[in-house]
Motif scaffolding. Sequence first.
Motif, PDB file in Angstrom:
ATOM      1  N   GLU A 203     -27.644  19.683  37.374  1.00  0.00           N
ATOM      2  CA  GLU A 203     -26.316  20.154  36.987  1.00  0.00           C
ATOM      3  C   GLU A 203     -26.254  21.620  37.267  1.00  0.00           C
ATOM      4  N   ILE A 204     -27.344  22.278  37.186  1.00  0.00           N
ATOM      5  CA  ILE A 204     -27.341  23.918  37.611  1.00  0.00           C
ATOM      6  C   ILE A 204     -26.815  24.051  38.869  1.00  0.00           C
ATOM      7  N   LEU A 205     -27.488  23.378  39.884  1.00  0.00           N
ATOM      8  CA  LEU A 205     -27.160  23.534  41.269  1.00  0.00           C
ATOM      9  C   LEU A 205     -26.049  23.210  41.571  1.00  0.00           C
ATOM     10  N   ASP A 206     -25.397  22.055  40.938  1.00  0.00           N
ATOM     11  CA  ASP A 206     -24.297  21.332  41.229  1.00  0.00           C
ATOM     12  C   ASP A 206     -23.083  22.501  41.057  1.00  0.00           C
ATOM     13  N   TYR A 207     -23.282  22.917  39.584  1.00  0.00           N
ATOM     14  CA  TYR A 207     -22.456  23.833  39.175  1.00  0.00           C
ATOM     15  C   TYR A 207     -22.100  25.166  39.997  1.00  0.00           C
ATOM     16  N   ALA A 208     -23.495  25.430  40.552  1.00  0.00           N
ATOM     17  CA  ALA A 208     -23.439  26.877  41.160  1.00  0.00           C
ATOM     18  C   ALA A 208     -22.592  26.576  42.394  1.00  0.00           C
ATOM     19  N   ASP A 209     -22.848  25.314  43.233  1.00  0.00           N
ATOM     20  CA  ASP A 209     -22.100  25.043  44.476  1.00  0.00           C
ATOM     21  C   ASP A 209     -20.669  24.977  44.225  1.00  0.00           C
ATOM     22  N   GLU A 210     -20.434  24.203  43.174  1.00  0.00           N
ATOM     23  CA  GLU A 210     -18.932  23.763  42.967  1.00  0.00           C
ATOM     24  C   GLU A 210     -18.118  24.931  42.621  1.00  0.00           C
ATOM     25  N   ASN A 211     -18.723  26.084  42.083  1.00  0.00           N
ATOM     26  CA  ASN A 211     -17.913  27.399  41.551  1.00  0.00           C
ATOM     27  C   ASN A 211     -18.209  28.562  42.485  1.00  0.00           C
ATOM     28  N   GLY A 212     -18.737  28.355  43.571  1.00  0.00           N
ATOM     29  CA  GLY A 212     -19.001  29.473  44.592  1.00  0.00           C
ATOM     30  C   GLY A 212     -19.767  30.681  44.069  1.00  0.00           C
ATOM     31  N   VAL A 213     -20.628  30.212  43.273  1.00  0.00           N
ATOM     32  CA  VAL A 213     -21.811  31.155  42.495  1.00  0.00           C
ATOM     33  C   VAL A 213     -22.749  32.245  43.717  1.00  0.00           C
ATOM     34  N   ASP A 214     -22.642  33.321  43.587  1.00  0.00           N
ATOM     35  CA  ASP A 214     -23.528  34.270  44.333  1.00  0.00           C
ATOM     36  C   ASP A 214     -24.909  34.521  43.777  1.00  0.00           C
ATOM     37  N   LEU A 215     -25.284  34.360  42.297  1.00  0.00           N
ATOM     38  CA  LEU A 215     -26.251  34.619  41.839  1.00  0.00           C
ATOM     39  C   LEU A 215     -26.458  33.785  40.660  1.00  0.00           C
ATOM     40  N   VAL A 216     -27.743  33.122  40.647  1.00  0.00           N
ATOM     41  CA  VAL A 216     -28.232  32.476  39.496  1.00  0.00           C
ATOM     42  C   VAL A 216     -29.106  33.361  38.677  1.00  0.00           C
ATOM     43  N   VAL A 217     -28.832  33.432  37.360  1.00  0.00           N
ATOM     44  CA  VAL A 217     -29.994  34.195  36.400  1.00  0.00           C
ATOM     45  C   VAL A 217     -30.447  33.219  35.629  1.00  0.00           C
ATOM     46  N   MET A 218     -31.884  33.226  35.372  1.00  0.00           N
ATOM     47  CA  MET A 218     -32.831  32.176  34.697  1.00  0.00           C
ATOM     48  C   MET A 218     -33.833  32.860  33.794  1.00  0.00           C
ATOM     49  N   GLY A 219     -33.786  32.349  32.684  1.00  0.00           N
ATOM     50  CA  GLY A 219     -35.175  32.725  31.776  1.00  0.00           C
ATOM     51  C   GLY A 219     -36.139  31.658  32.193  1.00  0.00           C
ATOM     52  N   THR A 220     -37.443  32.382  31.912  1.00  0.00           N
ATOM     53  CA  THR A 220     -38.748  31.504  32.302  1.00  0.00           C
ATOM     54  C   THR A 220     -39.272  31.020  30.713  1.00  0.00           C
ATOM     55  N   HIS A 221     -40.346  30.404  30.887  1.00  0.00           N
ATOM     56  CA  HIS A 221     -40.915  29.964  29.612  1.00  0.00           C
ATOM     57  C   HIS A 221     -40.047  29.283  28.533  1.00  0.00           C
ATOM     58  N   GLY A 222     -39.319  28.462  29.026  1.00  0.00           N
ATOM     59  CA  GLY A 222     -38.512  27.734  28.151  1.00  0.00           C
ATOM     60  C   GLY A 222     -39.113  26.659  27.163  1.00  0.00           C
ATOM     61  N   ARG A 223     -38.683  26.072  26.418  1.00  0.00           N
ATOM     62  CA  ARG A 223     -39.336  25.121  25.665  1.00  0.00           C
ATOM     63  C   ARG A 223     -38.641  23.672  25.719  1.00  0.00           C
ATOM     64  N   THR A 224     -39.295  22.820  25.235  1.00  0.00           N
ATOM     65  CA  THR A 224     -38.728  21.457  25.415  1.00  0.00           C
ATOM     66  C   THR A 224     -38.281  20.727  24.081  1.00  0.00           C
ATOM     67  N   GLY A 225     -37.775  19.749  23.958  1.00  0.00           N
ATOM     68  CA  GLY A 225     -37.311  19.225  22.629  1.00  0.00           C
ATOM     69  C   GLY A 225     -35.895  19.143  22.546  1.00  0.00           C
ATOM     70  N   VAL A 226     -35.481  18.709  21.214  1.00  0.00           N
ATOM     71  CA  VAL A 226     -34.264  18.729  21.043  1.00  0.00           C
ATOM     72  C   VAL A 226     -33.591  20.179  20.858  1.00  0.00           C
ATOM     73  N   ARG A 227     -32.185  20.372  21.476  1.00  0.00           N
ATOM     74  CA  ARG A 227     -31.573  21.666  21.597  1.00  0.00           C
ATOM     75  C   ARG A 227     -32.455  23.001  22.196  1.00  0.00           C
ATOM     76  N   ARG A 228     -33.440  22.330  23.101  1.00  0.00           N
ATOM     77  CA  ARG A 228     -34.040  23.391  24.356  1.00  0.00           C
ATOM     78  C   ARG A 228     -33.977  22.600  25.463  1.00  0.00           C
ATOM     79  N   TYR A 229     -33.766  23.340  26.380  1.00  0.00           N
ATOM     80  CA  TYR A 229     -33.223  22.464  27.735  1.00  0.00           C
ATOM     81  C   TYR A 229     -34.230  22.758  28.940  1.00  0.00           C
ATOM     82  N   LEU A 230     -35.492  22.960  28.560  1.00  0.00           N
ATOM     83  CA  LEU A 230     -36.246  22.751  29.549  1.00  0.00           C
ATOM     84  C   LEU A 230     -36.484  23.751  30.685  1.00  0.00           C
TER      85      LEU A 230
END
Length: 289
Positions: A87-114
């Motif tokens: 979804e992230i990659l598709d959104y970037a492509d569909e909206n002409g994104v030039d830069l993606v900024v992401m956090g690392t060490h995310g957590r898993t589970g409900v309300r946490r998106y890996l």
Amino acid sequence: MFDTILVPIDDSPGSQRAFEAAATLARQYGSTLHVLAVVDEHGPSDGDWDYDGDSPAATFVDEQTDVVDTDGIDVTPAVREGVVHEEILDYADENGVDLVVMGTHGRTGVRRYLLGSVTEKVVRLSDVPVLSVKADADPGAVAFEDILLPTDGSSGAEAAIEPTAALAGETDATVHVLSAVDTRSLGIDVGSSVIIDELESIAEDAVATTSERLYEAGVGAVKTAVAHGIPYQVILQAIDDNDVDLVVIGTHGRTGIDRYLLGSVTEKLVRTAPVPVLTVRSSDAGDGA
């Protein structure tokens, strides 16, 4: 250069640090900032986290936008449901994104998106630059005063020169150009010294060429170095020795199964570097950096 920036968010510390970094860059470049939450279709089911209407997921995006200083920034909130990295990659492509900024060490589970594993997948697969920001980064605005640009002279490494020059030009940063001579595969024999000399010559040429292109692009302060050792360890040491704020590293364009393999220098840096890492993919196919 970064007219449109995308920051995927969850409720992890790394996500908020990434949002802060994205907002700083958006303000510097006058960029439109897209703030995206993705409800994982394979995650634990929770009826409260539907992705449409005024759901808690949409409310969460609004709340995070209020937490981070976005005054003066054109912000576009979005919520999607599906396989998170796709979804992230598709959104970037569909909206002409030039830069993606992401956090690392995310957590898993409900309300946490890996976002821990998702970040690595996006780094491998994104056709646009990805800035990875650590969860334990200092809160607040980011500042890039010393930028490290590793190079091996390849087309993948060359892809990182232009964005490095753009960032340095915006912040008057010093760019540290580094090439590592990796001699692990060489045995002790008569020809080893000749091979080492050749590897050093290649590294010196790569550093010189990169420095020249940075100066031509208007970068005022460039420092160079050639060091021996395992490349990602050499880079980590240079980060510490030079108080580096950001690493910009190019990666070769990869296709097929090669795009899913772990263990490259780039991916090791994303996991272990104590500072943000900006990965820039080359359009040429080849082996990974």
